[in-house]
Design a protein around this motif. Structure first.
Motif, PDB file in Angstrom:
ATOM      1  N   HIS B 138     -34.403 -61.989 -16.934  1.00 15.65           N
ATOM      2  CA  HIS B 138     -35.169 -62.586 -18.041  1.00 15.65           C
ATOM      3  C   HIS B 138     -36.673 -62.620 -17.773  1.00 15.65           C
ATOM      4  O   HIS B 138     -37.458 -62.806 -18.690  1.00 15.65           O
ATOM      5  CB  HIS B 138     -34.684 -64.025 -18.303  1.00 15.65           C
ATOM      6  CG  HIS B 138     -35.156 -64.999 -17.264  1.00 15.65           C
ATOM      7  ND1 HIS B 138     -34.576 -65.074 -16.016  1.00 15.65           N
ATOM      8  CD2 HIS B 138     -36.174 -65.897 -17.259  1.00 15.65           C
ATOM      9  CE1 HIS B 138     -35.209 -66.011 -15.302  1.00 15.65           C
ATOM     10  NE2 HIS B 138     -36.173 -66.526 -16.027  1.00 15.65           N
ATOM     11  N   PRO B 162     -29.551 -71.803 -16.926  1.00 15.72           N
ATOM     12  CA  PRO B 162     -30.962 -72.214 -16.916  1.00 15.72           C
ATOM     13  C   PRO B 162     -31.810 -71.025 -16.494  1.00 15.72           C
ATOM     14  O   PRO B 162     -31.451 -70.305 -15.555  1.00 15.72           O
ATOM     15  CB  PRO B 162     -31.007 -73.312 -15.841  1.00 15.72           C
ATOM     16  CG  PRO B 162     -29.613 -73.565 -15.399  1.00 15.72           C
ATOM     17  CD  PRO B 162     -28.749 -72.440 -15.877  1.00 15.72           C
ATOM     18  N   ARG B 165     -38.508 -70.585 -14.604  1.00 11.66           N
ATOM     19  CA  ARG B 165     -39.866 -70.386 -15.081  1.00 11.66           C
ATOM     20  C   ARG B 165     -40.749 -69.971 -13.901  1.00 11.66           C
ATOM     21  O   ARG B 165     -40.795 -70.654 -12.882  1.00 11.66           O
ATOM     22  CB  ARG B 165     -40.380 -71.688 -15.694  1.00 11.66           C
ATOM     23  CG  ARG B 165     -41.848 -71.658 -16.088  1.00 11.66           C
ATOM     24  CD  ARG B 165     -42.281 -72.928 -16.814  1.00 11.66           C
ATOM     25  NE  ARG B 165     -41.582 -73.095 -18.085  1.00 11.66           N
ATOM     26  CZ  ARG B 165     -41.834 -72.374 -19.182  1.00 11.66           C
ATOM     27  NH1 ARG B 165     -42.757 -71.428 -19.166  1.00 11.66           N
ATOM     28  NH2 ARG B 165     -41.156 -72.584 -20.282  1.00 11.66           N
ATOM     29  N   VAL B 171     -40.472 -66.369 -20.414  1.00 12.45           N
ATOM     30  CA  VAL B 171     -39.641 -66.785 -21.553  1.00 12.45           C
ATOM     31  C   VAL B 171     -38.388 -67.478 -21.014  1.00 12.45           C
ATOM     32  O   VAL B 171     -37.554 -66.843 -20.370  1.00 12.45           O
ATOM     33  CB  VAL B 171     -39.264 -65.575 -22.436  1.00 12.45           C
ATOM     34  CG1 VAL B 171     -38.307 -65.999 -23.549  1.00 12.45           C
ATOM     35  CG2 VAL B 171     -40.522 -64.944 -23.016  1.00 12.45           C
ATOM     36  N   THR B 172     -38.269 -68.772 -21.257  1.00 11.21           N
ATOM     37  CA  THR B 172     -37.129 -69.528 -20.719  1.00 11.21           C
ATOM     38  C   THR B 172     -36.285 -70.159 -21.827  1.00 11.21           C
ATOM     39  O   THR B 172     -35.244 -70.744 -21.547  1.00 11.21           O
ATOM     40  CB  THR B 172     -37.611 -70.661 -19.779  1.00 11.21           C
ATOM     41  OG1 THR B 172     -38.524 -71.482 -20.499  1.00 11.21           O
ATOM     42  CG2 THR B 172     -38.301 -70.094 -18.535  1.00 11.21           C
ATOM     43  N   SER B 173     -36.718 -70.025 -23.073  1.00 11.22           N
ATOM     44  CA  SER B 173     -35.905 -70.570 -24.171  1.00 11.22           C
ATOM     45  C   SER B 173     -34.937 -69.496 -24.648  1.00 11.22           C
ATOM     46  O   SER B 173     -35.345 -68.369 -24.947  1.00 11.22           O
ATOM     47  CB  SER B 173     -36.823 -71.015 -25.320  1.00 11.22           C
ATOM     48  OG  SER B 173     -36.354 -70.521 -26.563  1.00 11.22           O
ATOM     49  N   PRO B 174     -33.639 -69.840 -24.730  1.00 11.58           N
ATOM     50  CA  PRO B 174     -32.650 -68.843 -25.178  1.00 11.58           C
ATOM     51  C   PRO B 174     -32.994 -68.268 -26.551  1.00 11.58           C
ATOM     52  O   PRO B 174     -32.814 -67.069 -26.777  1.00 11.58           O
ATOM     53  CB  PRO B 174     -31.348 -69.636 -25.213  1.00 11.58           C
ATOM     54  CG  PRO B 174     -31.552 -70.755 -24.230  1.00 11.58           C
ATOM     55  CD  PRO B 174     -33.004 -71.105 -24.305  1.00 11.58           C
ATOM     56  N   THR B 175     -33.511 -69.077 -27.432  1.00 14.58           N
ATOM     57  CA  THR B 175     -33.840 -68.587 -28.787  1.00 14.58           C
ATOM     58  C   THR B 175     -34.956 -67.544 -28.721  1.00 14.58           C
ATOM     59  O   THR B 175     -34.855 -66.461 -29.309  1.00 14.58           O
ATOM     60  CB  THR B 175     -34.298 -69.770 -29.678  1.00 14.58           C
ATOM     61  OG1 THR B 175     -33.339 -70.817 -29.550  1.00 14.58           O
ATOM     62  CG2 THR B 175     -34.435 -69.339 -31.120  1.00 14.58           C
ATOM     63  N   GLU B 176     -36.003 -67.886 -27.965  1.00 17.11           N
ATOM     64  CA  GLU B 176     -37.102 -66.916 -27.812  1.00 17.11           C
ATOM     65  C   GLU B 176     -36.639 -65.653 -27.108  1.00 17.11           C
ATOM     66  O   GLU B 176     -37.069 -64.551 -27.435  1.00 17.11           O
ATOM     67  CB  GLU B 176     -38.245 -67.531 -26.991  1.00 17.11           C
ATOM     68  CG  GLU B 176     -39.186 -68.410 -27.790  1.00 17.11           C
ATOM     69  CD  GLU B 176     -40.240 -69.043 -26.881  1.00 17.11           C
ATOM     70  OE1 GLU B 176     -40.928 -68.295 -26.146  1.00 17.11           O
ATOM     71  OE2 GLU B 176     -40.332 -70.283 -26.872  1.00 17.11           O
TER      72      GLU B 176
END
Lengths: 249, 249
Positions: B138, B162, B165, B171-176
């Motif tokens: 990621h 998780p 970062r 980018v650590t938000s699943p949606t993003e």
């Protein structure tokens, strides 16, 4: 270590299995592994299954077995070969850009030269070298450099053996070889027109550490057309730069 | 395979010994090997001695142990990693010459990107990649490309965890991350300014085989200065050429 009825260790058998895989035979059936490793099929099958379970070998779609990426990773990430190669690489790239064809880095391993890096251009002249492949010391330019600056014990051992002839230009007479080695020590370079293949000339120079000890040979393979000596200054400069980088790392 | 009293195989213990050596700790005392491998000192000593006897490990002048050239050779000479790397290398050299800094080739291995090649210029921008080193999918440009074209099972597994970062840009938000992966599939490239380090931008594109399957990611690491997108055309062309070379080999 645990031993089989034959008194052979598990590690011994694992090494023989790993040795079965070569650049020419990178994918093998388990029967072929057993045959090449000189092991009973049942033993080979069991060990291959264990090696596959640990990711050191992998099975492909046709149920053949290959070296696994995990083995490459474990062997490479802390390898002295890799740190030598990382120091040399920017210089080797410049050398390759300037001279073309093949630029390579070899180290002495046992009584052979082992190539740790090779850069090759498309359409380059024939070359027997591959990364992680070996060549005899007396027949390759890199090998001759490593032999010339190697121990006298090594030189005597190599000179005492029959020297394989690859072409009519391969030096196979001990007397001629001694003279060639003396010339390399004097001039710090060897040019080998057609020693391994009639169409190719290998040119090699030593890479030295701070104390002057020869750590590696850097070489280029170019066409055997009389123009080869023009690569010498670039090669000498590359060896000097690689040595300086090794010392500063 | 022969097992110890703990039920662990010899191979299992050998793998744990090999895993003890890392780029940060390439030379270890036998005690350090035992500790890192979680083995009793006597067991580690015996296995290390066996591995040294086979040349898979070597002892240095200070009686520390290192990965041996023989292990590197056995793992490399028939490795699929090496054939991918050999197909890609002339193209990677051109890319590196054109863009500068770092040019690299990564493959998906497990749930990480494993780098099989890296060319670096002197004075190039900071880069966490090393040959045979790994990065999370990621957070690296190569990883994002491999994740975007990976299986949905892989994507769901990575998204469910998780996400570490590294910088404020990681980018650590699943949606993003889902949106980013969709964008990569659509545009065939990802640009990651400062995702792993504030000063560096990673740019990666997929390398495809004849059937369109993504085999690897080719990437460059350049300064995070707004000029990064100018490297995209050279990168796309390099990926196209590597794919064509793989198909013709």
């Amino acid at each position: 270590m645990a031993r089989s009825d034959s008194g052979e260790s598990v590690l011994e058998r694992i090494v023989r299995i790993l040795e079965a895989f070569t650049p020419e035979a990178p994918a093998l059936t388990v029967s072929a592994v057993a045959e090449r490793a000189g092991l009973p099929l049942a033993t080979a099958s069991r060990l291959v299954a264990d090696l596959v379970a640990h990711g050191l070998l992998v099975r492909d779609d046709e149920r053949r077995v290959r070296v696994g990426t995990r083995l490459w990773e474990l062997a490479s990430r802390a390898s002295p070969t890799l740190s030598l190669r990382e120091s040399a690489m920017p210089v080797l790239e410049d050398l390759h850009r300037g001279v073309g064809h093949h630029a390579q880095l070899g180290v002495l391993d046992g009584e052979e030269v082992l190539f740790v890096e090779r850069l090759s251009a498309d359409g380059a002249v024939v070359n027997f070298t591959r990364i992680a492949a070996r060549l005899p010391l007396h027949a390759s330019s890199s090998g001759l450099v490593l032999l010339a600056f190697g121990s006298t014990v090594l030189q005597e051992r190599v000179l005492a053996r029959p020297l394989r002839r690859f072409t009519s230009n391969t030096v196979t007479s001990p007397t001629e070889l001694r003279a060639l080695l003396a010339g390399i020590r004097e001039r710090g370079v060897v040019i080998c027109p057609g020693h391994l293949h009639p169409e190719a000339t290998g040119i090699a120079v030593p890479v030295r550490d701070a104390s002057g000890r020869v750590l590696a040979a850097v070489s280029v393979i170019v066409p055997n057309d009389g123009d080869a000596p023009r690569a010498v200054p670039a090669l000498t400069e590359a060896a000097r730069r690689i040595g300086a980088r090794l010392r500063s790392h």
